[in-house]
Design a protein around this motif. Sequence first.
Motif, short mmCIF file in Angstrom:
data_model
loop_
_atom_site.label_atom_id
_atom_site.label_comp_id
_atom_site.label_asym_id
_atom_site.label_seq_id
_atom_site.Cartn_x
_atom_site.Cartn_y
_atom_site.Cartn_z
N LEU A 150 41.16 39.86 52.42
CA LEU A 150 40.11 40.82 52.71
C LEU A 150 40.45 42.18 52.11
CD1 LEU A 150 37.44 41.29 54.27
CD2 LEU A 150 38.86 42.03 56.22
N ASP A 151 39.56 42.70 51.28
CA ASP A 151 39.71 43.97 50.57
C ASP A 151 40.84 43.94 49.54
OD1 ASP A 151 37.62 45.09 52.06
OD2 ASP A 151 38.98 45.74 53.65
N GLY A 152 41.29 42.73 49.19
CA GLY A 152 42.36 42.62 48.20
C GLY A 152 41.98 41.86 46.96
N GLY A 153 40.70 41.47 46.84
CA GLY A 153 40.24 40.76 45.67
C GLY A 153 40.47 39.26 45.76
N ALA A 154 39.90 38.55 44.79
CA ALA A 154 40.04 37.10 44.68
C ALA A 154 40.73 36.79 43.36
CB ALA A 154 38.67 36.43 44.73
N TRP A 155 41.62 35.79 43.40
CA TRP A 155 42.49 35.51 42.27
C TRP A 155 42.59 34.01 42.04
CZ3 TRP A 155 44.74 39.87 39.93
CH2 TRP A 155 44.56 41.05 40.65
N ARG A 156 42.88 33.63 40.79
CA ARG A 156 43.06 32.23 40.44
C ARG A 156 44.29 32.10 39.54
NH1 ARG A 156 38.58 30.20 36.71
NH2 ARG A 156 39.81 31.43 35.25
N ARG A 157 45.02 31.00 39.75
CA ARG A 157 46.13 30.65 38.87
C ARG A 157 45.94 29.21 38.41
NH1 ARG A 157 51.69 31.02 41.65
NH2 ARG A 157 51.14 28.93 42.38
N ARG A 158 46.09 29.00 37.12
CA ARG A 158 46.01 27.66 36.56
C ARG A 158 47.37 27.24 36.06
NH1 ARG A 158 40.22 28.23 33.31
NH2 ARG A 158 38.94 27.36 34.99
N GLY A 159 47.89 26.14 36.59
CA GLY A 159 49.20 25.67 36.21
C GLY A 159 50.26 26.72 36.49
N ALA A 160 51.11 26.95 35.50
CA ALA A 160 52.17 27.94 35.63
C ALA A 160 51.76 29.30 35.07
CB ALA A 160 53.42 27.45 34.92
N GLY A 161 50.47 29.46 34.79
CA GLY A 161 49.99 30.71 34.20
C GLY A 161 49.95 31.85 35.19
N PRO A 162 49.52 33.01 34.73
CA PRO A 162 49.47 34.20 35.59
C PRO A 162 48.27 34.15 36.53
CG PRO A 162 48.58 34.72 33.46
CD PRO A 162 49.08 33.31 33.36
N TRP A 163 48.32 34.97 37.56
CA TRP A 163 47.16 35.16 38.42
C TRP A 163 46.15 36.03 37.68
CZ3 TRP A 163 46.40 32.53 42.77
CH2 TRP A 163 47.50 32.02 43.45
N THR A 164 44.89 35.60 37.68
CA THR A 164 43.83 36.40 37.08
C THR A 164 42.78 36.71 38.13
OG1 THR A 164 42.64 34.40 36.37
CG2 THR A 164 44.18 35.41 34.80
N ARG A 165 42.26 37.94 38.08
CA ARG A 165 41.28 38.36 39.08
C ARG A 165 39.92 37.74 38.76
NH1 ARG A 165 41.42 43.95 42.29
NH2 ARG A 165 39.85 43.41 43.86
N LEU A 166 39.22 37.29 39.81
CA LEU A 166 37.96 36.60 39.64
C LEU A 166 36.77 37.53 39.77
CD1 LEU A 166 38.59 33.34 41.72
CD2 LEU A 166 38.93 33.71 39.27
N GLY A 167 35.70 37.16 39.08
CA GLY A 167 34.41 37.81 39.23
C GLY A 167 33.34 36.77 38.99
N HIS A 168 32.21 36.90 39.67
CA HIS A 168 31.12 35.93 39.55
C HIS A 168 30.55 35.93 38.14
CE1 HIS A 168 28.32 39.32 39.66
NE2 HIS A 168 29.08 39.80 40.64
N SER A 169 29.63 35.01 37.85
CA SER A 169 29.15 34.81 36.49
C SER A 169 28.32 35.98 35.96
CB SER A 169 28.30 33.53 36.43
OG SER A 169 27.08 33.70 37.13
#
Length: 298
Positions: A150-169
């Motif tokens: 909450l209030d910290g953003g949404a993030w995704r990691r694929r495999g061993a890659g870095p965390w990337t911040r998400l945004g809708h389409s």
Amino acid sequence: MEDDGGMPTPPAPAERAALADTALAVALEAGALVGDRPTDLGVAATKSSRTDIVTVMDQRAQELIRARLEEARPGDGFLGEEEGGTSPSATGITWVVDPIDGTVNYLYDIPAYAVSVAAVVGDPTTPGAWQPVVGVVVGPALGEVFRATLDGGAWRRRGAGPWTRLGHSGCTDLGLALVGTGFHYTVPTRLWQARVVADVLAEIRDIRRIGSAALDLCHVADGCLDAYFERGLNPWDLAAGWLVVSEAGGLVGGPVGPGEGPERAAPPQRDLTWASGPGIAAAFTDLLARALTAHPGP
């Protein structure tokens, strides 16, 4: 403690961060467990119908998650999908868990399944009386991890890659929207859902039925889907994904009347859960409201 709107006050940022660390560790461990899928996997039980199944791994994963959370956070509540999955909270925090979201996919070795772990405040069994503050969704076979605070953003990691911040389409034209949905396991509800989908399909780009509500919501957050809707979701299906969408700048809601707009929508619940980016939210909720009015549910 409650805020002015009657919603329990979320924990302070430092506690949210600690909850997020716990959720991520527990979800990853459970993901590793279910990702090592037995070759002789079978159905252990059924629920609402003979096609609504539980596997041995659903139960094992939930027991693992619950044990780890009780060790790390004694006194917290627990609400899980499978047997033995409920205990009250003495701390104001309840863990809402789906050990395998997309169990039929899991049974058939289709990789679209996930472990969903969320920490919430309030009563997750009552629509409008709870709020997720941490959410983690792990797709073991897909090699994807989604997390939000909450209030910290949404993030995704694929495999061993870095965390990337998400945004809708960012979609602004409903006619070009790719929309996810799902179907219930009881025949009357499925037939009703098919009628609603037919009306929706006429006004969008296309429909996708992936088989995991948690992943569908996360894919609205990462832009792979422009919107999503489904009837029949439980708190464990939507808690983590709801926060991932919200923290990615998307909107999530429940039932709404024609022309009322997304700001008038009820909270997400079994009657309806929808998610989209803000650019199509008004048109999308109006489309859903018209379809639901034309086809009253069972």
